[in-house]
Design an enzyme around this catalytic site. Sequence first.
Site, PDB file in Angstrom:
ATOM      1  N   LEU A 153       1.906  12.107  -7.030  1.00 24.58           N
ATOM      2  CA  LEU A 153       0.493  11.891  -6.715  1.00 24.58           C
ATOM      3  C   LEU A 153       0.142  10.431  -6.970  1.00 24.58           C
ATOM      4  O   LEU A 153       0.600   9.844  -7.963  1.00 24.58           O
ATOM      5  CB  LEU A 153      -0.390  12.775  -7.608  1.00 24.58           C
ATOM      6  CG  LEU A 153      -0.360  14.279  -7.305  1.00 24.58           C
ATOM      7  CD1 LEU A 153      -1.093  15.041  -8.381  1.00 24.58           C
ATOM      8  CD2 LEU A 153      -0.990  14.564  -5.939  1.00 24.58           C
ATOM      9  N   HIS A 193     -29.086  18.986 -11.303  1.00 22.87           N
ATOM     10  CA  HIS A 193     -29.375  20.180 -10.507  1.00 22.87           C
ATOM     11  C   HIS A 193     -30.126  19.785  -9.244  1.00 22.87           C
ATOM     12  O   HIS A 193     -31.026  18.960  -9.328  1.00 22.87           O
ATOM     13  CB  HIS A 193     -30.226  21.157 -11.333  1.00 22.87           C
ATOM     14  CG  HIS A 193     -30.648  22.350 -10.554  1.00 22.87           C
ATOM     15  ND1 HIS A 193     -29.806  23.410 -10.323  1.00 22.87           N
ATOM     16  CD2 HIS A 193     -31.817  22.637  -9.915  1.00 22.87           C
ATOM     17  CE1 HIS A 193     -30.430  24.311  -9.585  1.00 22.87           C
ATOM     18  NE2 HIS A 193     -31.661  23.861  -9.318  1.00 22.87           N
ATOM     19  N   HIS A 250      -2.667   9.052  -7.947  1.00 26.88           N
ATOM     20  CA  HIS A 250      -3.414   8.729  -9.172  1.00 26.88           C
ATOM     21  C   HIS A 250      -2.508   8.776 -10.407  1.00 26.88           C
ATOM     22  O   HIS A 250      -2.778   8.090 -11.387  1.00 26.88           O
ATOM     23  CB  HIS A 250      -4.654   9.621  -9.345  1.00 26.88           C
ATOM     24  CG  HIS A 250      -4.461  11.064  -8.989  1.00 26.88           C
ATOM     25  ND1 HIS A 250      -4.394  11.499  -7.705  1.00 26.88           N
ATOM     26  CD2 HIS A 250      -4.346  12.170  -9.761  1.00 26.88           C
ATOM     27  CE1 HIS A 250      -4.251  12.823  -7.697  1.00 26.88           C
ATOM     28  NE2 HIS A 250      -4.211  13.248  -8.935  1.00 26.88           N
ATOM     29  N   ASP A 274       6.239   7.958  -7.751  1.00 25.78           N
ATOM     30  CA  ASP A 274       7.016   9.110  -7.246  1.00 25.78           C
ATOM     31  C   ASP A 274       8.485   9.038  -7.620  1.00 25.78           C
ATOM     32  O   ASP A 274       9.148  10.069  -7.740  1.00 25.78           O
ATOM     33  CB  ASP A 274       6.918   9.169  -5.710  1.00 25.78           C
ATOM     34  CG  ASP A 274       5.566   9.687  -5.230  1.00 25.78           C
ATOM     35  OD1 ASP A 274       4.653   9.832  -6.067  1.00 25.78           O
ATOM     36  OD2 ASP A 274       5.430   9.926  -4.020  1.00 25.78           O
ATOM     37  N   GLY A 309       1.490  20.132   4.142  1.00 25.66           N
ATOM     38  CA  GLY A 309       1.535  21.072   5.266  1.00 25.66           C
ATOM     39  C   GLY A 309       0.177  21.699   5.514  1.00 25.66           C
ATOM     40  O   GLY A 309      -0.278  21.795   6.656  1.00 25.66           O
ATOM     41  N   GLY A 321       0.842  -1.209   0.000  1.00 25.43           N
ATOM     42  CA  GLY A 321       0.000   0.000   0.000  1.00 25.43           C
ATOM     43  C   GLY A 321       0.867   1.246   0.000  1.00 25.43           C
ATOM     44  O   GLY A 321       0.400   2.325  -0.334  1.00 25.43           O
ATOM     45  N   GLY A 322       2.129   1.082   0.427  1.00 30.55           N
ATOM     46  CA  GLY A 322       3.088   2.182   0.370  1.00 30.55           C
ATOM     47  C   GLY A 322       2.693   3.372   1.211  1.00 30.55           C
ATOM     48  O   GLY A 322       1.931   3.257   2.178  1.00 30.55           O
TER      49      GLY A 322
END
Length: 456
Positions: free
Chosen positions: A316, A442, A318, A309, A185, A36-37
């Site tokens: 990210l 809507h 995704h 990464d 952050g 899962g990192g």
Amino acid sequence: MFDLIIIGGGPAGYLAAERAGHGGLKTLLIEKRFIGGVCLNEGCVPSKALLHSAKIFDYAKHGESYGVTTTGASIDQKAVIARKNKIVRNLVAGIKGQLKASHVTVKDGFGEILGRDNGIVKVKVGDEVFEAPKLIIASGSEAIVPPIPGAKEGLEQGYVLTNREILNLDLIPKSMVIVGGGVIGLEMASYFNSVGSKVTVIEMLDKIAGPTDREISSILQKNYEKKGITFKLSCKVTGLPKGLVEYEESGKSGVKQSVEADYVLLSIGRRPVTAGLGLEKLGVLVERGHLVVDAIGQTNVPGVYAAGDVNGHWMLAHVAYREAEVVINNLLGKRDVMRYNAVPSVIYTNPEVACVGETEESCTAKGIAYRVASISMNYSGRYMAENANGDGICKIVVDPVRKRLIGCHLIGNYASEIILVAAMLIETEMKIDDIKEFIFPHPTVCEIIREAIFQL
Ligand SMILES: Cc1cc2nc3c(=O)[nH]c(=O)nc-3n(C[C@H](O)[C@H](O)[C@H](O)COP(=O)(O)OP(=O)(O)OC[C@H]3O[C@@H](n4cnc5c(N)ncnc54)[C@H](O)[C@@H]3O)c2cc1C
């Protein structure tokens, strides 16, 4: 002997493994810590679990704007962390189940590349050596710990934290200083502000939220100033003695200022994990700390790929998923390439911020002609109904010649869920006139995109 070895079981690694196994490749996945990192264990998911608890707490405290009064609302940090841990456990178990179902062999331990012989890569884990003609490096990233005096000692003594420790902090500090006003952050600043800590964010740039549209960054900052967060912009942290954060303002070098802090979060950025992998044994090209890959995720060494990464493109989850998918599609014989022009990014503050594509600033920097329409989120009836005194905006950036959407920037809740619409419109290069024909449900906050398009 495997068809494919993958080093790293985060989003890039586990998704690649699942897809490869499903596609019939005999696949080995090596993970040194947790399947899962960072994303599942100490990043995306745990932070969002905490932020949701904070949101509920905020609603309980400030319900009077909606005609709801509560008394005695409190937050139990230990229970928040326990809930987060349960979510993580369940998700990790789900991933393990999917890997099993895809017939992936999972090996716990540190993967070290030994070299390549006759096109076969050898990877050592403990005493065992595994071989395969193809290798994916998906070793991810880690928090940067800057060489600020006191940072190392603070980490050892536990008053300086990275994302790893902060997501397990089971107490609410009186004061918290966040070093770095980027996405991580700000999300943590938001959480600790909601639960009652006195939060200060110290940021080296003159704005928060990194490359986010400047107007949206400013609205976000004002929202959090109203909630009590102090921002010190254009300031550089120079020392972290226990209980204090020392900093200097840009242009006032040598004039030390300080702010008290029970805890300090270091969130100045992340760097790819490459140490000890043995990349030099294969001659894999590393530039400015990250692995260099082409549009199909292949490094300079044929048969050796990098996703997530570690390639330094976009840190990210995704993006990591999609990069992994591109590599596997190509390995399975389906031509596929990465495109990065419609990558959505989200800051899960309250209000949320979500962006995709070009900003006014990036268009100016690149010399791209653009038109902008910017409207209040209050054009959406649902937004008004659900956000007392909401000051969100939706800004769209359009190519005036090709008459297509090239950027969309939102601040306001549900932005995280809406941004995909804009990303799809950019990715599919849909004409503005065609977008106008879509029927939006809507009342939804999503209607704001339609409203903005009609302002052009
Ligand atoms: C606090 C925080 C919040 C975040 N929130 C978001 C968010 O909301 N949305 C989003 O998209 N992204 C978010 N991210 C970023 C996201 O977590 C990463 O982009 C994502 O995890 C990258 O996936 P990856 O597979 O490349 O690497 P990682 O998740 O870092 O996984 C790499 C894995 O490789 C393993 N590994 C490394 N070297 C070896 C080795 N030699 N042998 C064996 N195993 C090895 C590591 O143990 C790790 O498990 C967040 C990050 C943080 C820190």
